[in-house]
Design an enzyme around this catalytic site. Sequence first.
Site, PDB file in Angstrom:
ATOM      1  N   HIS A   3      76.274  -7.068   0.117  1.00 54.81           N
ATOM      2  CA  HIS A   3      76.478  -5.839   0.652  1.00 54.81           C
ATOM      3  C   HIS A   3      77.717  -6.788   1.428  1.00 54.81           C
ATOM      4  O   HIS A   3      77.436  -7.397   2.351  1.00 54.81           O
ATOM      5  CB  HIS A   3      75.462  -5.477   1.622  1.00 54.81           C
ATOM      6  CG  HIS A   3      75.994  -4.649   2.357  1.00 54.81           C
ATOM      7  ND1 HIS A   3      76.162  -3.070   2.019  1.00 54.81           N
ATOM      8  CD2 HIS A   3      76.106  -4.038   3.661  1.00 54.81           C
ATOM      9  CE1 HIS A   3      76.580  -1.764   2.836  1.00 54.81           C
ATOM     10  NE2 HIS A   3      76.486  -2.892   3.816  1.00 54.81           N
ATOM     11  N   GLY A  39      76.644   0.458   1.066  1.00 57.02           N
ATOM     12  CA  GLY A  39      78.208   0.899   1.074  1.00 57.02           C
ATOM     13  C   GLY A  39      78.397   2.016   0.777  1.00 57.02           C
ATOM     14  O   GLY A  39      80.175   2.151   0.411  1.00 57.02           O
ATOM     15  N   GLU A  95      70.406   0.314  -0.939  1.00 49.21           N
ATOM     16  CA  GLU A  95      69.879   0.201   0.553  1.00 49.21           C
ATOM     17  C   GLU A  95      70.426   0.807   1.035  1.00 49.21           C
ATOM     18  O   GLU A  95      71.475   0.471   1.975  1.00 49.21           O
ATOM     19  CB  GLU A  95      69.575  -1.254   0.665  1.00 49.21           C
ATOM     20  CG  GLU A  95      70.713  -2.462   0.436  1.00 49.21           C
ATOM     21  CD  GLU A  95      70.160  -3.281   1.337  1.00 49.21           C
ATOM     22  OE1 GLU A  95      71.104  -4.183   1.154  1.00 49.21           O
ATOM     23  OE2 GLU A  95      69.550  -4.004   0.646  1.00 49.21           O
ATOM     24  N   PRO A  96      71.021   2.318   1.015  1.00 49.48           N
ATOM     25  CA  PRO A  96      71.784   2.548   1.868  1.00 49.48           C
ATOM     26  C   PRO A  96      71.686   3.319   2.704  1.00 49.48           C
ATOM     27  O   PRO A  96      70.573   3.092   3.395  1.00 49.48           O
ATOM     28  CB  PRO A  96      72.848   4.254   1.163  1.00 49.48           C
ATOM     29  CG  PRO A  96      71.703   3.991  -0.404  1.00 49.48           C
ATOM     30  CD  PRO A  96      70.787   2.753  -0.543  1.00 49.48           C
ATOM     31  N   GLY A  97      72.765   3.207   3.747  1.00 51.33           N
ATOM     32  CA  GLY A  97      72.118   3.504   5.046  1.00 51.33           C
ATOM     33  C   GLY A  97      72.752   4.649   5.436  1.00 51.33           C
ATOM     34  O   GLY A  97      72.331   5.863   5.450  1.00 51.33           O
ATOM     35  N   ARG A  98      74.238   4.503   5.618  1.00 53.46           N
ATOM     36  CA  ARG A  98      75.076   5.560   6.142  1.00 53.46           C
ATOM     37  C   ARG A  98      74.872   6.916   5.528  1.00 53.46           C
ATOM     38  O   ARG A  98      74.945   8.131   6.221  1.00 53.46           O
ATOM     39  CB  ARG A  98      76.685   5.350   6.637  1.00 53.46           C
ATOM     40  CG  ARG A  98      77.643   5.926   7.455  1.00 53.46           C
ATOM     41  CD  ARG A  98      79.518   5.411   6.339  1.00 53.46           C
ATOM     42  NE  ARG A  98      78.778   3.650   7.105  1.00 53.46           N
ATOM     43  CZ  ARG A  98      79.698   3.338   8.086  1.00 53.46           C
ATOM     44  NH1 ARG A  98      79.354   4.108   9.205  1.00 53.46           N
ATOM     45  NH2 ARG A  98      78.605   1.694   8.572  1.00 53.46           N
ATOM     46  N   ARG A 109      80.456   4.090  18.618  1.00 58.48           N
ATOM     47  CA  ARG A 109      81.321   3.773  16.680  1.00 58.48           C
ATOM     48  C   ARG A 109      82.368   4.438  17.275  1.00 58.48           C
ATOM     49  O   ARG A 109      83.159   3.358  16.934  1.00 58.48           O
ATOM     50  CB  ARG A 109      81.132   4.900  16.137  1.00 58.48           C
ATOM     51  CG  ARG A 109      79.289   4.652  15.336  1.00 58.48           C
ATOM     52  CD  ARG A 109      79.333   5.262  14.192  1.00 58.48           C
ATOM     53  NE  ARG A 109      79.531   4.589  13.282  1.00 58.48           N
ATOM     54  CZ  ARG A 109      80.684   5.242  12.686  1.00 58.48           C
ATOM     55  NH1 ARG A 109      81.121   6.676  13.128  1.00 58.48           N
ATOM     56  NH2 ARG A 109      81.405   5.220  11.139  1.00 58.48           N
ATOM     57  N   CYS A 164      83.076   3.977  32.531  1.00 59.37           N
ATOM     58  CA  CYS A 164      84.241   2.950  33.116  1.00 59.37           C
ATOM     59  C   CYS A 164      85.155   2.345  32.597  1.00 59.37           C
ATOM     60  O   CYS A 164      84.867   0.692  33.286  1.00 59.37           O
ATOM     61  CB  CYS A 164      83.790   2.425  34.579  1.00 59.37           C
ATOM     62  SG  CYS A 164      82.409   1.867  34.618  1.00 59.37           S
ATOM     63  N   TYR A 210      74.428   4.610  12.791  1.00 60.23           N
ATOM     64  CA  TYR A 210      74.709   4.008  14.217  1.00 60.23           C
ATOM     65  C   TYR A 210      74.801   4.425  15.355  1.00 60.23           C
ATOM     66  O   TYR A 210      76.373   4.546  15.833  1.00 60.23           O
ATOM     67  CB  TYR A 210      75.917   3.258  13.582  1.00 60.23           C
ATOM     68  CG  TYR A 210      75.369   2.643  12.507  1.00 60.23           C
ATOM     69  CD1 TYR A 210      74.577   2.054  12.241  1.00 60.23           C
ATOM     70  CD2 TYR A 210      75.601   3.056  10.840  1.00 60.23           C
ATOM     71  CE1 TYR A 210      74.209   1.097  10.789  1.00 60.23           C
ATOM     72  CE2 TYR A 210      75.070   2.235   9.397  1.00 60.23           C
ATOM     73  CZ  TYR A 210      74.611   1.234   9.842  1.00 60.23           C
ATOM     74  OH  TYR A 210      74.177   0.621   8.501  1.00 60.23           O
TER      75      TYR A 210
END
Length: 412
Positions: free
Chosen positions: A185, A220, A261-264, A305, A335, A370
């Site tokens: 990956h 990805g 194995e995608p996540g996003r 992000r 701050c 995320y």
Amino acid sequence: MNIEKVDVRDIAQRFGTPVYVYSLSILRQAIAEIRPLSPVVRFAMKACSNTRILQEMLKSGIKIDAVSVPEIQRALKAGYPPEDICLSSDVFFNAEEAEFCLKNNIFCSCGSLGMLEEYGETRQRLGLGSDGVSIRINPGEGAGHSKKTNTGGPYSKHGIWYENLDEAKAIAKKYDLKIVGAHTHIGSGGDMAHLSRITGKLVDFAKQFPDLQIINFGGGLPYEYDPDKPQVDISDYQPILKERTQELEKHFGRPITCEIEPGRRFVAGCGYLIGEVRSLNHTFDEHKKRLDYVLTNVGFCHLLRPMAYGSYHPIWFAGDGLGKETDIIVAGPVCESGDVLTQKNEEPVPRRLPLPRRGSLIVIGGAGAYGHVMSSNYNSQPLIPEVLVDGGTMTLMRRRQTLDDVIREEEQ
């Protein structure tokens, strides 16, 4: 503005702000889009690990890619059987984690020579656990929307360098391990040409492992955060994966299991972060041009992000009395000068939006991946709630922390 059939103002009134909200309808659409791509599809749960999200994945036949033992334990508590969980990591966080995986029959993908060595040592010492292991290979190149998310190439810590595979074989032989899986990956944000090239490289590397049973092409999958641009069609990935797997099956003369194995791509689009406009401010640049700031109660302690990667997220305002569109910089309350939601190339930039007023709601899109998982208690801010929307129904998935929750573990 609605999320499914629920007005964002009703969500804010009931649960307060800031609050994360997930659309179950959009999540299910993403699952239906991704599930046909590969015989085995895993969810990289680091993207969004709420139990309710994991249970929806489980119900849909999606397996789990975890990167730590606590993630494995979360998946087990959500109902996943051990055989549906794979640990993909570069290192065990501590010695007990290797033991946990072996004692609980968790399949491991080792992303460094050191991790492979520790797995072998621990298995030999305990005298139990599977002799089958996978390795993550760094193919010598990477990709990603930011250098910080690029997980391949010479400056990435991830994976066993492709020229060091003989060392991996030697470690496996030393501990009587079988390398049954090959995995790579290299980051998120590439396109089909990049995915096609990298999958081809992995197939070439995998052919040198005679015990190979599993080929894991990683994640990805691209996701477009800007709603004014077309979403990337990922259906073309299926024939690429099929062709690569068939090439391996022909080489070995036996079936090979294909995994991704995608996540996003699973969860980015289903998530929203609702906050409130707290103040307006303005400055002047070196050319005496006015810069208008909209200050909200959404900071990088809630959504990291934009500050970490300069990431783009769509923004809408809701409420009465919105002004005409103008160029504004939208920022948070933390701050640090980098606490800005409208960034490009990791620099604050104005965005043309209707001018809100104090009390207007801000709705940030593309916040499902995320988002909450990378939030923190910085500035002693309590972690914020998560809410699931299904049609016209709102369900609290995680309550808002109190200050007592934040300081409970401190010595009093």
